[in-house]
Design a protein around this motif. Structure first.
Motif, PDB file in Angstrom:
ATOM      1  N   GLU A 125       0.706  -1.225  -0.201  1.00  0.00           N
ATOM      2  CA  GLU A 125       0.059   0.101   0.178  1.00  0.00           C
ATOM      3  C   GLU A 125       0.851   1.497   0.140  1.00  0.00           C
ATOM      4  O   GLU A 125       0.486   2.279  -0.685  1.00  0.00           O
ATOM      5  CB  GLU A 125      -0.803   0.076   1.169  1.00  0.00           C
ATOM      6  CG  GLU A 125      -1.814   1.202   1.374  1.00  0.00           C
ATOM      7  CD  GLU A 125      -2.713   1.246   0.159  1.00  0.00           C
ATOM      8  OE1 GLU A 125      -3.271   2.444  -0.063  1.00  0.00           O
ATOM      9  OE2 GLU A 125      -2.975   0.270  -0.522  1.00  0.00           O
ATOM     10  N   GLN A 126       1.954   1.102   0.765  1.00  0.00           N
ATOM     11  CA  GLN A 126       2.849   2.312   0.871  1.00  0.00           C
ATOM     12  C   GLN A 126       3.365   2.634  -0.708  1.00  0.00           C
ATOM     13  O   GLN A 126       3.619   3.806  -0.974  1.00  0.00           O
ATOM     14  CB  GLN A 126       4.143   2.288   1.501  1.00  0.00           C
ATOM     15  CG  GLN A 126       3.438   2.151   3.321  1.00  0.00           C
ATOM     16  CD  GLN A 126       4.737   1.829   4.220  1.00  0.00           C
ATOM     17  OE1 GLN A 126       5.786   1.458   3.714  1.00  0.00           O
ATOM     18  NE2 GLN A 126       4.431   2.289   5.404  1.00  0.00           N
ATOM     19  N   ILE A 127       3.827   1.478  -1.247  1.00  0.00           N
ATOM     20  CA  ILE A 127       4.423   1.689  -2.618  1.00  0.00           C
ATOM     21  C   ILE A 127       3.478   2.174  -3.587  1.00  0.00           C
ATOM     22  O   ILE A 127       3.783   3.031  -4.362  1.00  0.00           O
ATOM     23  CB  ILE A 127       5.094   0.292  -3.098  1.00  0.00           C
ATOM     24  CG1 ILE A 127       6.168  -0.321  -2.412  1.00  0.00           C
ATOM     25  CG2 ILE A 127       5.464   0.360  -4.573  1.00  0.00           C
ATOM     26  CD1 ILE A 127       6.609  -1.593  -2.663  1.00  0.00           C
ATOM     27  N   ARG A 128       2.231   1.558  -3.461  1.00  0.00           N
ATOM     28  CA  ARG A 128       1.058   2.286  -4.198  1.00  0.00           C
ATOM     29  C   ARG A 128       0.910   3.823  -3.978  1.00  0.00           C
ATOM     30  O   ARG A 128       0.763   4.586  -4.947  1.00  0.00           O
ATOM     31  CB  ARG A 128      -0.200   1.614  -4.006  1.00  0.00           C
ATOM     32  CG  ARG A 128      -1.068   1.971  -5.143  1.00  0.00           C
ATOM     33  CD  ARG A 128      -2.528   1.309  -4.655  1.00  0.00           C
ATOM     34  NE  ARG A 128      -3.018   2.075  -3.244  1.00  0.00           N
ATOM     35  CZ  ARG A 128      -3.570   3.086  -3.362  1.00  0.00           C
ATOM     36  NH1 ARG A 128      -3.846   3.787  -4.341  1.00  0.00           N
ATOM     37  NH2 ARG A 128      -4.279   3.591  -2.212  1.00  0.00           N
ATOM     38  N   VAL A 129       1.073   4.353  -2.836  1.00  0.00           N
ATOM     39  CA  VAL A 129       0.799   5.628  -2.491  1.00  0.00           C
ATOM     40  C   VAL A 129       1.760   6.609  -3.218  1.00  0.00           C
ATOM     41  O   VAL A 129       1.791   7.766  -3.738  1.00  0.00           O
ATOM     42  CB  VAL A 129       0.432   5.924  -1.046  1.00  0.00           C
ATOM     43  CG1 VAL A 129       0.448   7.326  -0.581  1.00  0.00           C
ATOM     44  CG2 VAL A 129      -0.686   5.282  -0.538  1.00  0.00           C
ATOM     45  N   GLU A 130       3.263   6.001  -2.902  1.00  0.00           N
ATOM     46  CA  GLU A 130       4.465   6.694  -3.527  1.00  0.00           C
ATOM     47  C   GLU A 130       4.413   6.930  -4.911  1.00  0.00           C
ATOM     48  O   GLU A 130       4.718   7.784  -5.455  1.00  0.00           O
ATOM     49  CB  GLU A 130       5.403   5.951  -3.045  1.00  0.00           C
ATOM     50  CG  GLU A 130       5.939   5.934  -1.575  1.00  0.00           C
ATOM     51  CD  GLU A 130       7.033   5.228  -1.126  1.00  0.00           C
ATOM     52  OE1 GLU A 130       7.502   4.696  -2.058  1.00  0.00           O
ATOM     53  OE2 GLU A 130       7.274   5.245  -0.034  1.00  0.00           O
ATOM     54  N   ARG A 131       3.899   5.764  -5.422  1.00  0.00           N
ATOM     55  CA  ARG A 131       3.594   5.955  -7.118  1.00  0.00           C
ATOM     56  C   ARG A 131       2.591   6.903  -7.525  1.00  0.00           C
ATOM     57  O   ARG A 131       2.875   7.704  -8.464  1.00  0.00           O
ATOM     58  CB  ARG A 131       3.405   4.392  -7.734  1.00  0.00           C
ATOM     59  CG  ARG A 131       4.636   3.656  -7.670  1.00  0.00           C
ATOM     60  CD  ARG A 131       4.221   2.207  -8.145  1.00  0.00           C
ATOM     61  NE  ARG A 131       5.238   1.199  -8.409  1.00  0.00           N
ATOM     62  CZ  ARG A 131       5.112   0.194  -8.728  1.00  0.00           C
ATOM     63  NH1 ARG A 131       3.788  -0.334  -9.026  1.00  0.00           N
ATOM     64  NH2 ARG A 131       5.941  -0.883  -8.845  1.00  0.00           N
ATOM     65  N   GLU A 132       1.631   6.757  -6.616  1.00  0.00           N
ATOM     66  CA  GLU A 132       0.533   7.814  -7.135  1.00  0.00           C
ATOM     67  C   GLU A 132       1.121   9.262  -6.659  1.00  0.00           C
ATOM     68  O   GLU A 132       0.872  10.267  -7.716  1.00  0.00           O
ATOM     69  CB  GLU A 132      -0.642   7.821  -6.303  1.00  0.00           C
ATOM     70  CG  GLU A 132      -1.498   6.405  -6.528  1.00  0.00           C
ATOM     71  CD  GLU A 132      -2.027   6.653  -7.926  1.00  0.00           C
ATOM     72  OE1 GLU A 132      -2.393   7.723  -8.500  1.00  0.00           O
ATOM     73  OE2 GLU A 132      -2.381   5.662  -8.462  1.00  0.00           O
ATOM     74  N   ASN A 133       1.900   9.544  -5.653  1.00  0.00           N
ATOM     75  CA  ASN A 133       2.386  10.910  -5.319  1.00  0.00           C
ATOM     76  C   ASN A 133       3.557  11.263  -6.342  1.00  0.00           C
ATOM     77  O   ASN A 133       3.566  12.406  -6.774  1.00  0.00           O
ATOM     78  CB  ASN A 133       3.132  10.692  -3.845  1.00  0.00           C
ATOM     79  CG  ASN A 133       2.232  10.585  -2.754  1.00  0.00           C
ATOM     80  OD1 ASN A 133       0.819  11.103  -3.191  1.00  0.00           O
ATOM     81  ND2 ASN A 133       2.445  10.157  -1.693  1.00  0.00           N
TER      82      ASN A 133
END
Length: 318
Positions: A125-133
């Motif tokens: 989930e953290q990786i997904r959020v970082e990619r979105e950011n």
């Protein structure tokens, strides 16, 4: 008869002897040899007859086990039912007391597995959020200050300004007509990408191709017109004075350089940035394509941008 008499005297001797402490110790040592020491805790004469003593001392039969009192069945719930303490103990008794298959080992394995699953779920989930950011950041950073006003002359001698390109997407490449290899390769690639786009009715005619020379001293309108005939017919070729070309290259962040001293008629090369700048119909910078991009990847990206523009309800000048 003599043997019977000897045996009788032996029984009598044992009966008299085992009443003394020393005889008791001898008997106990003898019984210990036969694995029966724990069965004697007092002089045997107090517990059995002489015949019984002789039989116990020299017989190889195992002594009968003492009867164990029957355990009273508990009437309380739990001792004999699977759900009670007895049931849990019975289940735990099936597992070894130590090692990976013991209750502690299995518990540790389950706890570790749960921790690993939780860690990777949170990390994903953290990786997904970082990619979105990062995606949002790249979109913001992508709006570079590229482009601006210019006024140049095309291959037919007509004046072309930045406003002349409004209403259509524009793909602008900077080069020079005497380039031996790089420019021809890039212009061919741009032409191939345009051929791909023209197969789609939505993208056909949506992009204006522009060639801007970095060598205005040699590249006249006539020279540019002759040069562009080797490539896609949709190209507009632009030239101008050295100051005009320098101003446009500065606006588009294009580096170029030629030898400082060149004799008249001497051949030379111009060092320049190898990029194609993609602009939207409002004259705003969208993206830049370098040598690493193929004709197919360029066409796919341009088609996506054009479709996004049309899906937003915008119109492209034909």
């Amino acid at each position: 008869m003599r043997a019977i008499g000897t045996l009788s005297r032996t029984f009598a001797f044992l009966g008299r002897s085992l009443n003394s402490p020393s005889a008791f110790r001898i008997a106990r040592a003898s019984l210990s040899k036969h694995g029966m020491r724990s069965a004697i805790s007092a002089p045997l004469s107090q517990r059995c007859s002489s015949a019984q003593l002789f039989h116990r001392a020299y017989s190889t039969e195992q002594p009968p086990k003492e009867a164990q009192p029957a355990k009273e069945e508990s009437s309380s719930s739990g001792s004999s039912r699977p759900g009670g303490d007895g049931g849990i103990k019975d289940v735990l008794s099936l597992f070894p007391s130590s090692g990976p298959l013991s209750p502690i080992g299995i518990g540790f394995f389950l706890l570790s597995s749960a921790g690993i699953v939780y860690f990777f779920t949170v990390k994903k989930e953290q990786i997904r959020v970082e990619r979105e950011n990062n995606k949002n950041k790249s979109e913001v950073v992508g709006k570079a200050d590229v482009g601006g006003p210019f006024e140049l002359t095309d291959q037919d001698g007509n004046t072309v300004t930045n406003k002349s390109l409004l209403g259509k997407f524009a793909l602008i490449y900077f080069g020079f007509c005497h380039c031996p290899d790089i420019c021809p390769e890039e212009l061919d690639k741009i032409g191939e990408a345009m051929d791909i786009l023209e197969r789609n009715p939505k993208t056909k005619g949506a992009v204006q191709l522009v060639f801007v020379t970095c060598d205005p001293q040699r590249d006249s309108p006539a020279e540019i017109k002759k040069y562009l005939q080797q490539f896609h017919p949709g190209f507009i070729g632009l030239t101008g004075t050295v100051a005009q070309i320098a101003a446009m290259c500065k606006a588009y962040r294009v580096y170029f350089s030629k030898p400082p001293r060149v004799d008249e008629g001497q051949d030379y090369l111009v060092d320049h940035a190898i990029y194609s700048f993609f602009m939207d119909p409002d004259g705003e910078f969208i993206d830049v394509y370098g040598k690493d991009k193929t004709a197919t990847t360029m066409a796919i990206d341009i088609e996506k941008r054009v479709n996004q523009f049309l899906d937003a309800g915008r119109k492209i000048k034909q």
